[in-house]
Design an enzyme around this catalytic site. Structure first.
Site, mmCIF file in Angstrom:
data_model
loop_
_atom_site.group_PDB
_atom_site.id
_atom_site.type_symbol
_atom_site.label_atom_id
_atom_site.label_comp_id
_atom_site.label_asym_id
_atom_site.label_seq_id
_atom_site.Cartn_x
_atom_site.Cartn_y
_atom_site.Cartn_z
ATOM 1 N N GLN A 97 16.649 0.240 -9.018
ATOM 2 C CA GLN A 97 18.025 -0.137 -9.352
ATOM 3 C C GLN A 97 18.275 -1.612 -9.061
ATOM 4 O OE1 GLN A 97 19.608 3.946 -7.467
ATOM 5 N NE2 GLN A 97 21.281 2.647 -8.148
ATOM 6 N N ARG A 152 26.291 7.474 -5.740
ATOM 7 C CA ARG A 152 27.495 7.376 -6.567
ATOM 8 C C ARG A 152 28.716 7.154 -5.679
ATOM 9 N NH1 ARG A 152 27.329 10.427 -12.309
ATOM 10 N NH2 ARG A 152 28.705 8.957 -13.336
ATOM 11 N N CYS A 153 28.575 6.189 -4.797
ATOM 12 C CA CYS A 153 29.577 5.954 -3.755
ATOM 13 C C CYS A 153 29.327 4.574 -3.188
ATOM 14 C CB CYS A 153 29.374 6.995 -2.660
ATOM 15 S SG CYS A 153 29.800 6.462 -0.999
ATOM 16 N N GLU A 208 31.702 5.704 -9.890
ATOM 17 C CA GLU A 208 31.663 6.545 -8.699
ATOM 18 C C GLU A 208 32.954 7.286 -8.440
ATOM 19 O OE1 GLU A 208 28.899 3.421 -6.327
ATOM 20 O OE2 GLU A 208 31.035 3.411 -5.992
#
Lengths: 783, 166
Positions: A220, A367-368, A737
């Site tokens: 990523q 996702r945070c 997110e």
């Protein structure tokens, strides 16, 4: 529905995704699709014990096995000074275990062979003599004075990693002393795993002739990975090329550097051949970055009418054997201090203790944005506890406590400056759209009939756009992001960005921003990411930072090009630069709309006919350091029915109203929301990674760790409000997110609301049917 | 740590049972799915067994060490080993006692620490699998002992009529 790529002024339109044809038709290229000549395969030997001393490792038989080229142990790495590597949280982590193992499935040795099967078979022949040691899996027990010390390499002889505080303790205590109402609730956010469809993997390809290492990796953050690899290996950075091909999902799992990566690189350096390592599903679930695992206690001090005064939070964060949490280095517990959420608390005091246990390391931003999910879940859960205590409807309680529109920019008691928001408007839209009043009436009727129906609300605030260099860094590298745009003579554009998407639709989203700024269609723009030899330096895609940072960079970079284009337009139109106007499609002379030139004309002129003295060409690079974070928010409402016979919870309706500022592509935003809600649903009802007392991980694959299918997933209803970020170049805030951050609380609040007539105040996730069934049985609702 | 225990009664005198269970050559083949037995000494032997718990399937190398705590009455077994990245550490205890009918009661208890994929992947199935293996083990043992009792019967006949042999 999707609109055509050729649309001009594409911003805000559901332009069809550029990346879909290759993904839908199986033409994507993932790490395991790449095959290089002479490539070898690596398999890791992992520890069966959660805590054991390694007395000896015998690799002789494995070395004799067919096709085996190399077996690496921790001692071999120690000789190269590579047995330990730094983590993102300033801790150190073993690459291959030396001395002892600290969690089950820890990497102990690496076997490299001609085929994958040979490597797997030979890995069985590495004999490790272990002496089991006492195991600590409970973080509370790990803090007891007689607990075994897990990390003998650390100076501090304790399992406490850090103690961290935010807010004003004294002022908070003062408000608590005099408060008419105080509520307190213990809340656990279980250990969950991002579970990307494609597990982690890499191919290290060291060329002995050129000295250049090409490293294909599911990353990523390719640039950050290159820098870390350079620092760890000693190879100069310009001799490392990191290529992150198509990545089948990241969700934070592909941010860290894993031991398998380092071993593959070492093996390639030693053998001078490409070495591929691809994880299995079990390896991904058991040994790569997990998320959450927070044990939280919150107390709210409030007035009798429910108006909040102060918040006090104590948390134990289980980080596993090494502190490999993905957090900017200034924040040991990430952005957890955003725990005051959407509410106007006068004061707050937050404490977090990080703890070592015999579990796999991690704490990734699944996702945070760095622990915001835990914070949002906690405050949204406890606000409901308060609502019940003071006898105020949970929607009304939230309205009473919202930070008002006119209070922005709002300084929170823990030190964050919220950029903008309109919480009342968002909640009002959600209540109206779901038909809140009618639902409450229906609920009352059902209750009278003995049926269990619940309505859960979550009005969360998310924090994204990690970037402001004054506060944010990863291992000291400031978290700006970048874009480089090159306009070719025919007006076709290649844009390269420092971020790296894993399915989010960057190729379309950023093309829309650039096309909008330049007066082109997205068809004219190709976006490339993930190759460190071509893309400008950037910090990668995670924590919903791509649009707030790289999106800002893309817009500002395009504006740089537009400035030069305007000069060329003036030259072509034979007017002064100040007389050139741009309407989003073409440049024209002020007051003379018929005399226009398009970006295509200008691009050609940039290489053929520039004004005297001007440098030819049309390209620019921009490194964007955002002035602040962005604060998207939302109002989510879940409606559930509980089956009294089985305890199964049916999510009958779920409405998500999001406010992520300016929307670039509504279809992509909706897709992101659907994905995040599905993940939030899975966390609330299906997922946990438990351990037995010997430290055996009990959820190691998708038989035990459930991933929802289309059959499990509720139908999502979505809507939005738009409150642009005042400081972002196009007002965008980021959305990826929000649904994962905001939805778990809505689900749990709905279930608790359904069970409230039984006196239930809280139920910990995951809400398996048997948990509900047990409660129903205890209360005599079911037999 | 998992604990399994049980007992069963054998219709043979305690000494006969004791001699059988303490003899690796005779006791070893009673182990279910035994692929190989390698007796190092009276108190130490190695086995290769086939294991299948849920998705974990393969062979385990186990080393068994026997310690007599009270001759003809009780013994302890330590079983260590593993395979396929998994490990098993077991401490078993056997106690024999006389029954009123002249048979033998065998009490057993086993504390097992199981680690690795067999515990984590096969975790939910392991107790059932352990029960099946134990049942099979004791069924084999009973069968082997019943042939012993026939042999014993045969032997006693032989001793009773020494002249019938050459």
């Amino acid at each position: 529905m999707a609109v055509r790529q050729t649309e001009l002024r594409p911003l805000g339109k559901s332009v069809g995704r550029k990346e879909d044809p290759r993904f839908i038709r199986g033409k994507g290229r993932y790490i395991d699709d790449i095959v290089l000549p002479g490539m070898l395969y690596m398999c890791l030997v992992r520890s069966p014990y959660a805590h054991a001393r390694i007395k000896s490792i015998d690799t002789s038989e494995a070395m004799q096995a067919p096709g085996v080229k190399l077996v690496i142990t921790g001692e071999d790495l120690a000789a190269m000074n590579l047995a330990w590597m730094p983590t993102m949280a300033n801790d150190q982590q073993m690459v291959l275990a030396t001395g002892k193992v600290l969690y089950q499935y820890q990497e102990v040795a690496a076997v490299i062979a001609e085929t994958r099967e040979q490597a797997v078979d030979a890995a069985q022949l590495v004999y490790v003599d272990y002496e089991p040691l006492p195991v600590v899996v409970d973080p509370f027990k790990a803090l007891e004075p007689d607990a075994p010390i897990l990390r003998e390499d650390r100076e501090q002889k304790s399992n406490l990693i850090f103690h961290w505080e935010a807010g004003d303790k004294e002022a908070t205590e003062e408000l608590f002393r005099n408060a008419p109402v105080v509520v307190k609730q213990d809340v656990r956010f279980p250990r969950v795993h991002p579970s990307p469809l494609e597990p982690c993997g890499c191919i290290a390809d060291y060329n002995t002739a050129t000295g250049k290492l090409t490293w294909y990796v599911t990353s990523q953050a390719p640039h950050a990975h290159r820098t870390v690899l350079s620092l760890v290996s000693g190879l100069p950075e310009h001799q490392i090329r990191v290529i992150s091909p198509d990545v089948g999902g990241g969700f934070g799992n592909k941010v860290p550097v894993y031991p398998g990566y380092v071993c593959a690189v070492v093996a390639s350096l030693k053998l001078g051949k490409p070495v591929k390592w691809i994880e299995t599903r079990t390896e991904n679930t058991t040994s790569t970055g997990f998320a959450r695992d927070y044990h939280m206690t919150a107390e709210i001090a409030a007035e009798e009418d429910g108006r909040v005064l102060a918040l006090r939070v104590k948390t134990i964060a289980d980080h596993g054997a090494f502190d490999a949490a993905a957090d900017p280095s200034k924040f040991p517990a990430g952005l957890f201090s955003i725990v005051t959420g959407s509410y106007n608390f006068k004061e707050a005091f937050v404490e977090v203790d990080g703890v070592y246990t015999n579990k796999a390391p991690g704490g990734v931003a699944y996702r945070c944005s760095f622990r915001v999910t835990e914070a949002a879940y906690l405050i949204e859960r406890v606000m409901d506890v308060l609502a019940r205590r003071v006898g105020v409807d949970p929607a009304e309680l939230r309205k009473r406590n919202f930070i008002r529109k006119e209070q922005f920019p709002y300084k929170s008691p823990t030190g964050w400056t919220y950029d903008s928001g309109d919480y009342e408007k968002t909640l009002a839209l959600a209540l109206e759209k779901i038909g809140y009043e009618e639902l409450r009436k229906e609920q009352a009727e059902k209750r009278a009939r003995g049926e269990l129906m619940g309505i859960g609300i979550s009005t969360f605030t998310e924090v994204v756009g990690a970037g402001p260099s004054h506060t944010f860094d990863i291992m000291g590298i400031k978290m700006f992001d970048s874009a480089q745009i090159r306009v070719h003579p025919t007006g076709k554009v290649i844009a390269r960005l420092g971020v790296r998407h894993q399915g989010q639709g960057h190729e379309t989203t950023f093309a829309q921003i650039i096309a909008q700024e330049l007066g082109l269609s997205t068809d004219d723009v190709i976006v490339e990411e993930g190759d460190t030899d071509t893309a400008p330096y950037g910090l990668g895609t995670y924590a919903s930072r791509s649009t707030p940072t790289a999106g800002g960079a893309a817009a500002l970079c395009a504006r740089r090009i537009r400035e030069k284009a305007k000069k060329i337009a003036a030259h072509l139109l034979e007017v002064g630069e100040e007389d050139v106007v741009f309407d989003g499609v073409a440049f024209s002379a002020k007051g003379l709309a018929s005399r226009t030139v398009t970006m295509k004309d200008i691009a050609f002129a940039a290489y053929t006919n520039v004004p005297e003295g001007m440098e030819p060409g049309l390209e620019a690079t921009y490194y964007y350091d955002p002035p602040n974070l962005t604060f998207p928010h939302g109002a989510y409402i879940a409606v559930v029915d509980i089956d009294k016979g089985t305890g199964a919870v049916k999510v009958r309706r779920f409405l998500a109203v999001d406010d992520c500022g300016t929307v670039i592509n509504p279809m992509i935003v909706e897709g992101q929301v659907h994905g995040g809600l599905t993940e939030g649903f899975a966390i609330a009802f299906m997922q946990d990674i438990p351990f037995d007392e010997d430290g055996n991980c009990l959820a190691t694959n998708w038989m035990d760790y459930l991933v929802p299918t289309a059959l499990d997933t509720p139908k999502w209803e979505t809507d939005r409000t738009v409150t642009p970020s005042p400081h972002h170049p196009i007002g965008a805030k980021g959305v990826g997110e929000s649904p994962n951050v905001g939805s778990p609380a809505a689900f749990v609040n709905a279930v608790v609301d359904a069970l409230a007539p039984l006196g239930v105040e809280h139920i910990d996730m995951p809400i398996f049917p048997w948990k509900v069934w047990k409660i129903l049985r205890e209360h005599g609702v079911t037999e | 740590m998992r604990t399994y225990q049980g007992d069963f009664v054998i219709d043979l005198p305690r000494q006969t049972v004791w001699e059988f269970v303490m003899d690796p050559q005779r006791m070893g083949p009673c182990v279910p799915d035994l692929l190989k037995l390698d007796v190092e000494s009276e108190t130490r032997f190695h086995t290769l067994v086939r294991v299948g718990v849920g998705p974990v399937r393969g062979k385990f190398n186990l080393t068994v060490e026997v310690t007599v705590t009270e001759p003809e009455e009780s013994a302890e077994l330590s079983v260590r080993g593993g395979g396929m990245g998994s490990r098993v550490d077991m401490k078993a205890k056997l106690t024999l006692s006389d029954t009123e009918s002249g048979g033998t009661k065998l009490d057993w208890r086993c504390d097992a620490a199981i680690s690795g994929p067999i515990a984590s992947l096969g975790g939910r199935m392991i107790d059932n699998e352990a029960r099946k293996i134990t049942e099979k083990l004791f069924a084999n043992l009973r069968e082997a002992l019943s042939s012993v009792s026939e042999q014993v019967a045969a032997t006693s006949t032989e001793t009773a009529e020494p002249e019938s042999t050459d």
